[in-house]
Design an enzyme around this catalytic site. Structure first.
Site: not given
Ligand SMILES: [Zn+2]
Length: 274
Positions: A9, A23, A78, A144
């Site tokens: 992102h 995030e 992430h 993640e």
């Protein structure tokens, strides 16, 4: 080894949000820490990051860049989110890959190292058809690191020391997977530089081939206020008479006596550690 490191992102895309966290900030923080440790402590690795600040970049731009650069490995970082109840760590490789593929082997190693240090519930090794895993032409993995909307995980995500640990876990895995060599001037973390317990520091107030000269030195030291004795030792087949003026388990005490001897004119005093 060329590592393409991709903080998920950024810019207009905050990624997952929860507990006051975005995030995009966390993925950048972890990735910058990964880059710093790798650059400071390892050689034979070149790193390109998809972004080093809060900038917008599409998924297509990221994979095109990694492909054009000829990266050896694509590592995407992430943070998860779900229903506030889910928590833990998981990672992904592309769904078309077998468990015996090269990518799966790299992932196995990195997964094990990250899980060792991240204090998160282990949700396992997964596969998915994510863009960065599918469109990258080199082995690619996406991690993640906790759930941003879960109270437990967010508590960790707020700690800089925890983000550092997560970065170290990724570094340890990448270093192991790609056989990276530590830089020579960085000591390995485990062996302590302090001497083994039981080390004795002997202060020698002169060492002589002749027993008579050694005895004379003992007498001289006595007149200067130092007590000593002659100790015979064998070095490369030759007998030496060492005048031992003290023995200490504490190095500082030994150094102090050496200094005192030198001040008294015994310039050939020296220290041995046993
Ligand atoms: Zn994400």
């Amino acid at each position: 080894m060329k590592l393409y490191l991709d903080p998920g992102h950024g810019g207009q895309d905050p990624g997952a949000q929860g507990n006051g966290l975005d995030e995009k900030d966390l993925t950048l923080d972890i990735s910058l820490k990964i880059r710093k440790i790798l650059q400071d402590e390892y050689e034979g690795i070149v790193i390109k990051m998809s972004r080093t600040g809060d900038t917008t970049k599409s998924l297509g731009e990221r994979t095109s860049e990694a492909n054009a650069w000829g990266a050896d490995f694509f590592m995407a970082i992430h943070i998860n989110s779900d229903s506030r109840i889910a928590q833990g760590y998981e990672d992904y490789i592309h769904s078309s890959l077998s468990d015996s593929s090269k990518t799966a082997k790299y992932r196995d190693i990195i997964h094990a190292e990250v899980i060792k240090v991240n204090q998160l519930k282990n949700r396992g090794k997964k596969k998915a058809n994510f863009h960065v895993l599918r469109e990258s032409s080199m082995p690619a993995m996406l991690s993640e690191n906790g759930f941003i909307d879960n109270t437990h995980d967010a508590g960790l995500l707020k700690q800089a020391s925890w983000l550092q640990k997560v970065a170290e876990g990724h570094v340890n895995g990448i270093a192991k997977a790609f056989n990276l060599k530590r830089k020579d001037n960085i000591p390995a973390p485990s062996p302590s530089p302090s001497p083994a317990p039981g080390t004795l520091y002997k202060v020698i107030g002169g060492s002589f081939k002749s027993k008579d000269h050694a005895d004379e030195r003992v007498a001289l030291l006595h007149t200067k206020g130092f007590e000593s004795f002659v100790h015979t030792t064998n070095i490369s087949g030759e007998t030496w008479y060492r005048v031992q003026a003290g023995a200490f388990s504490n190095r500082d005490n030994a150094d102090n006596l050496i200094n005192d001897l030198k001040k008294a004119g015994i310039n050939d005093a020296f220290l041995i550690a046993e």
